[in-house]
Scaffold this motif. Structure first.
Motif, PDB file in Angstrom:
ATOM      1  N   VAL A   1       0.924  -1.054  -0.120  1.00  0.00           N
ATOM      2  CA  VAL A   1       0.057   0.048  -0.061  1.00  0.00           C
ATOM      3  C   VAL A   1       0.806   1.104   0.119  1.00  0.00           C
ATOM      4  O   VAL A   1       2.184   1.229   0.458  1.00  0.00           O
ATOM      5  CB  VAL A   1      -0.820   0.129   1.346  1.00  0.00           C
ATOM      6  CG1 VAL A   1      -1.876  -1.266   1.352  1.00  0.00           C
ATOM      7  CG2 VAL A   1       0.033   0.145   2.509  1.00  0.00           C
ATOM      8  N   TYR A   2       0.181   2.499  -0.456  1.00  0.00           N
ATOM      9  CA  TYR A   2       1.092   3.390  -0.549  1.00  0.00           C
ATOM     10  C   TYR A   2       0.940   4.024   1.291  1.00  0.00           C
ATOM     11  O   TYR A   2      -0.302   4.297   1.641  1.00  0.00           O
ATOM     12  CB  TYR A   2       0.399   4.650  -1.133  1.00  0.00           C
ATOM     13  CG  TYR A   2       0.440   4.371  -2.795  1.00  0.00           C
ATOM     14  CD1 TYR A   2       1.578   4.502  -3.564  1.00  0.00           C
ATOM     15  CD2 TYR A   2      -0.603   3.569  -3.395  1.00  0.00           C
ATOM     16  CE1 TYR A   2       1.637   4.361  -4.755  1.00  0.00           C
ATOM     17  CE2 TYR A   2      -0.625   3.526  -4.831  1.00  0.00           C
ATOM     18  CZ  TYR A   2       0.414   3.722  -5.357  1.00  0.00           C
ATOM     19  OH  TYR A   2       0.705   3.698  -6.752  1.00  0.00           O
ATOM     20  N   GLN A   3       1.766   4.232   1.707  1.00  0.00           N
ATOM     21  CA  GLN A   3       2.008   4.920   3.140  1.00  0.00           C
ATOM     22  C   GLN A   3       1.353   6.139   3.171  1.00  0.00           C
ATOM     23  O   GLN A   3       0.505   6.087   4.360  1.00  0.00           O
ATOM     24  CB  GLN A   3       3.459   4.951   3.662  1.00  0.00           C
ATOM     25  CG  GLN A   3       3.497   5.877   5.162  1.00  0.00           C
ATOM     26  CD  GLN A   3       2.950   4.501   6.075  1.00  0.00           C
ATOM     27  OE1 GLN A   3       3.098   3.347   5.706  1.00  0.00           O
ATOM     28  NE2 GLN A   3       2.438   5.184   7.175  1.00  0.00           N
ATOM     29  N   GLU A   4       1.357   6.811   2.228  1.00  0.00           N
ATOM     30  CA  GLU A   4       0.662   8.155   2.350  1.00  0.00           C
ATOM     31  C   GLU A   4      -0.831   8.067   2.145  1.00  0.00           C
ATOM     32  O   GLU A   4      -1.717   8.598   2.762  1.00  0.00           O
ATOM     33  CB  GLU A   4       0.992   9.176   1.077  1.00  0.00           C
ATOM     34  CG  GLU A   4       2.407   9.671   1.244  1.00  0.00           C
ATOM     35  CD  GLU A   4       3.229   8.388   0.697  1.00  0.00           C
ATOM     36  OE1 GLU A   4       4.501   8.813   0.556  1.00  0.00           O
ATOM     37  OE2 GLU A   4       2.788   7.421   0.111  1.00  0.00           O
ATOM     38  N   ALA A   5      -1.402   6.820   1.573  1.00  0.00           N
ATOM     39  CA  ALA A   5      -2.835   6.765   1.482  1.00  0.00           C
ATOM     40  C   ALA A   5      -3.364   6.281   2.974  1.00  0.00           C
ATOM     41  O   ALA A   5      -4.288   6.453   3.304  1.00  0.00           O
ATOM     42  CB  ALA A   5      -2.930   5.359   0.398  1.00  0.00           C
ATOM     43  N   LEU A   6      -2.481   5.517   3.584  1.00  0.00           N
ATOM     44  CA  LEU A   6      -2.795   5.219   4.876  1.00  0.00           C
ATOM     45  C   LEU A   6      -3.041   6.663   5.781  1.00  0.00           C
ATOM     46  O   LEU A   6      -4.002   6.430   6.693  1.00  0.00           O
ATOM     47  CB  LEU A   6      -1.762   4.251   5.574  1.00  0.00           C
ATOM     48  CG  LEU A   6      -1.827   2.710   4.880  1.00  0.00           C
ATOM     49  CD1 LEU A   6      -0.633   2.011   5.680  1.00  0.00           C
ATOM     50  CD2 LEU A   6      -3.163   2.009   5.773  1.00  0.00           C
ATOM     51  N   GLU A   7      -1.903   7.328   5.734  1.00  0.00           N
ATOM     52  CA  GLU A   7      -1.934   8.523   6.469  1.00  0.00           C
ATOM     53  C   GLU A   7      -3.152   9.485   6.097  1.00  0.00           C
ATOM     54  O   GLU A   7      -4.034   9.930   7.046  1.00  0.00           O
ATOM     55  CB  GLU A   7      -0.801   9.300   6.219  1.00  0.00           C
ATOM     56  CG  GLU A   7       0.453   8.660   6.578  1.00  0.00           C
ATOM     57  CD  GLU A   7       1.708   9.198   6.136  1.00  0.00           C
ATOM     58  OE1 GLU A   7       1.650  10.248   5.443  1.00  0.00           O
ATOM     59  OE2 GLU A   7       2.828   8.595   6.563  1.00  0.00           O
ATOM     60  N   LEU A   8      -3.760   9.340   4.778  1.00  0.00           N
ATOM     61  CA  LEU A   8      -4.783  10.178   4.435  1.00  0.00           C
ATOM     62  C   LEU A   8      -6.046   9.591   4.826  1.00  0.00           C
ATOM     63  O   LEU A   8      -6.824  10.479   5.371  1.00  0.00           O
ATOM     64  CB  LEU A   8      -4.814  10.492   2.772  1.00  0.00           C
ATOM     65  CG  LEU A   8      -3.788  11.107   2.287  1.00  0.00           C
ATOM     66  CD1 LEU A   8      -3.589  10.940   0.830  1.00  0.00           C
ATOM     67  CD2 LEU A   8      -4.194  12.529   2.468  1.00  0.00           C
ATOM     68  N   ALA A   9      -6.253   8.203   4.898  1.00  0.00           N
ATOM     69  CA  ALA A   9      -7.539   7.629   5.364  1.00  0.00           C
ATOM     70  C   ALA A   9      -7.541   7.762   6.743  1.00  0.00           C
ATOM     71  O   ALA A   9      -8.639   8.003   7.218  1.00  0.00           O
ATOM     72  CB  ALA A   9      -7.334   6.099   4.916  1.00  0.00           C
ATOM     73  N   GLU A  10      -6.561   7.956   7.467  1.00  0.00           N
ATOM     74  CA  GLU A  10      -6.642   8.250   8.936  1.00  0.00           C
ATOM     75  C   GLU A  10      -7.293   9.660   9.167  1.00  0.00           C
ATOM     76  O   GLU A  10      -7.758   9.947  10.336  1.00  0.00           O
ATOM     77  CB  GLU A  10      -5.105   8.183   9.711  1.00  0.00           C
ATOM     78  CG  GLU A  10      -4.596   6.741   9.761  1.00  0.00           C
ATOM     79  CD  GLU A  10      -3.199   6.857  10.101  1.00  0.00           C
ATOM     80  OE1 GLU A  10      -2.549   7.874  10.297  1.00  0.00           O
ATOM     81  OE2 GLU A  10      -2.722   5.470  10.538  1.00  0.00           O
ATOM     82  N   GLN A  11      -6.837  10.491   7.987  1.00  0.00           N
ATOM     83  CA  GLN A  11      -7.350  11.818   8.246  1.00  0.00           C
ATOM     84  C   GLN A  11      -8.997  11.930   7.818  1.00  0.00           C
ATOM     85  O   GLN A  11      -9.601  13.041   7.795  1.00  0.00           O
ATOM     86  CB  GLN A  11      -6.684  12.897   7.462  1.00  0.00           C
ATOM     87  CG  GLN A  11      -5.235  12.982   7.955  1.00  0.00           C
ATOM     88  CD  GLN A  11      -4.222  13.632   7.033  1.00  0.00           C
ATOM     89  OE1 GLN A  11      -4.573  14.703   6.315  1.00  0.00           O
ATOM     90  NE2 GLN A  11      -3.198  13.462   6.506  1.00  0.00           N
ATOM     91  N   GLY A  12      -9.293  10.604   7.043  1.00  0.00           N
ATOM     92  CA  GLY A  12     -10.663  10.911   6.785  1.00  0.00           C
ATOM     93  C   GLY A  12     -10.847  11.260   5.349  1.00  0.00           C
ATOM     94  O   GLY A  12     -12.095  11.566   4.639  1.00  0.00           O
ATOM     95  N   ILE A  13      -9.892  11.046   4.598  1.00  0.00           N
ATOM     96  CA  ILE A  13      -9.753  11.469   3.122  1.00  0.00           C
ATOM     97  C   ILE A  13     -10.138  10.237   2.496  1.00  0.00           C
ATOM     98  O   ILE A  13      -9.154   9.189   1.992  1.00  0.00           O
ATOM     99  CB  ILE A  13      -8.242  11.891   2.507  1.00  0.00           C
ATOM    100  CG1 ILE A  13      -8.114  13.353   3.380  1.00  0.00           C
ATOM    101  CG2 ILE A  13      -8.566  12.382   1.149  1.00  0.00           C
ATOM    102  CD1 ILE A  13      -9.157  14.381   3.444  1.00  0.00           C
ATOM    103  N   ILE A  14     -11.263   9.877   2.325  1.00  0.00           N
ATOM    104  CA  ILE A  14     -11.730   8.518   1.502  1.00  0.00           C
ATOM    105  C   ILE A  14     -12.826   8.562   0.448  1.00  0.00           C
ATOM    106  O   ILE A  14     -13.821   9.595   0.730  1.00  0.00           O
ATOM    107  CB  ILE A  14     -12.496   7.451   2.677  1.00  0.00           C
ATOM    108  CG1 ILE A  14     -11.414   7.460   3.853  1.00  0.00           C
ATOM    109  CG2 ILE A  14     -12.916   6.204   2.065  1.00  0.00           C
ATOM    110  CD1 ILE A  14     -11.758   6.710   5.001  1.00  0.00           C
ATOM    111  N   PRO A  15     -12.551   8.336  -0.722  1.00  0.00           N
ATOM    112  CA  PRO A  15     -13.595   8.520  -1.737  1.00  0.00           C
ATOM    113  C   PRO A  15     -14.788   7.844  -1.501  1.00  0.00           C
ATOM    114  O   PRO A  15     -14.913   6.842  -0.555  1.00  0.00           O
ATOM    115  CB  PRO A  15     -12.691   7.861  -2.959  1.00  0.00           C
ATOM    116  CG  PRO A  15     -11.972   6.730  -2.628  1.00  0.00           C
ATOM    117  CD  PRO A  15     -11.435   7.319  -1.018  1.00  0.00           C
TER     118      PRO A  15
END
Length: 314
Positions: free
Chosen positions: A221-235
């Protein structure tokens, strides 16, 4: 009415249709198009074309011809934008060794682009999503998280280097991954796109009449995608995928929510999910890495119990 030459139709939610012409040649037909996921029109054209071509590669085939499928707001955007989209697509078709033979464009309120692709495959060697067997290992060839990353891009909160890395994977054809899996005994394959890893894996499990175990810590996985998901950035597509799959996915309590979100994340031009006999998995991973697919690795296995279901463990 069923046609004996229709080898793959719509019943298993496979990647494309396959029609046998004779004992040695079958044609693969597929079509896909979507709205821009990046701002650069040339890169968008490349990504959309790679995504469309992927269905042929997932079935062990070779693309022959492609036709543009285009929607464009000519009264809102300069035609130069359309030219760049089409140029990106044409370059990717050329890279695939296929021929662009035309297409169709309609007026629409926002751009959409993709390809209708025709490929060929030996009818005796078609790889579908319904051949997975208990004991098989599952191998993934691209990292997950492009839906979350492109959502962050639309929100103006994505670092350029993160986008560049994700685009590098999205424009990559799945041709080499397909070549590698054809060098070994492959039981099943599907490409990972809009239904996310779990959606497409569930289709394979259902079509094959088997269950799956996924090892969350081994999935690229992209580590940045995990970090963004933790911030609630989810399509929104990730929520739709989660709701659709429902109780077919069982999670170990220790798998964090951010990683769960990435597993449901709708992908654009994602990798191949390949099921091979357990004793062959190490060989296939080595082949994939020889082809430059650095993230390839075993992410799970096929089990006999709970057909159509997926258990995700740490």
């Amino acid at each position: 009415m069923c046609n004996e030459n229709l080898l793959v139709g719509t019943d298993t939610s496979d990647d494309a249709g396959v029609y046998r012409l004779n004992d040695e040649i079958a044609i693969i037909q597929t079509v896909d198009f979507f709205t821009p996921v990046v701002d650069d029109p040339y890169l968008f054209g490349q990504i959309a074309a790679a995504n469309s071509l992927s269905d042929v590669y997932a079935m062990g085939g070779r693309p022959l011809t492609a036709m543009n499928v285009t929607c464009f707001p000519t009264n809102k955007l300069d035609l130069g934008v359309l030219e760049e989209i089409l140029r990106g697509g044409a370059d990717k078709v050329l890279e695939a060794g296929a021929v662009l033979v035309g297409g169709h464009t309609v007026e629409d309120k926002e751009p959409k682009y993709g390809l209708s692709v025709t490929g060929v495959v030996d009818p005796r060697r078609v790889i579908t999503n319904k051949g997975a067997q208990p004991g098989d290992k599952l191998i993934l060839t691209k990292p997950l998280g492009t839906g979350i990353i492109t959502t962050a891009l639309k929100g103006g909160i994505l670092a350029p280097e993160v986008l560049d890395r994700a685009v590098g994977w999205m424009v990559m054809l799945n041709d080499k991954a397909s070549m590698a899996m054809q060098e070994v005994e492959t039981h099943a394959c599907t490409d990972i796109t809009g239904f996310g890893l779990l959606g497409h894996a569930a289709e394979m499990a259902s079509a094959s009449g088997v269950g799956m175990r996924l090892f969350a810590g081994q999935v690229p996985v992209y580590q940045e995608a995990l970090e963004l998901a933790e911030q609630g950035i989810i399509p929104g597509g990730a929520f739709a995928n989660r709701n659709y799959l429902g109780e077919r996915v069982v999670w170990d309590r220790s798998v964090p929510q951010s990683l769960r979100d990435v597993f449901y994340d709708p992908q654009t031009s994602g990798g191949l999910l390949i099921a091979v006999p357990g004793e062959i998995a190490t060989k296939l991973v080595a082949l994939l890495k020889e082809y430059g697919i650095t993230v390839a690795g075993v992410i799970g296995e096929i089990v006999a119990d709970h057909p159509g279901s997926i258990y995700v463990e740490p």
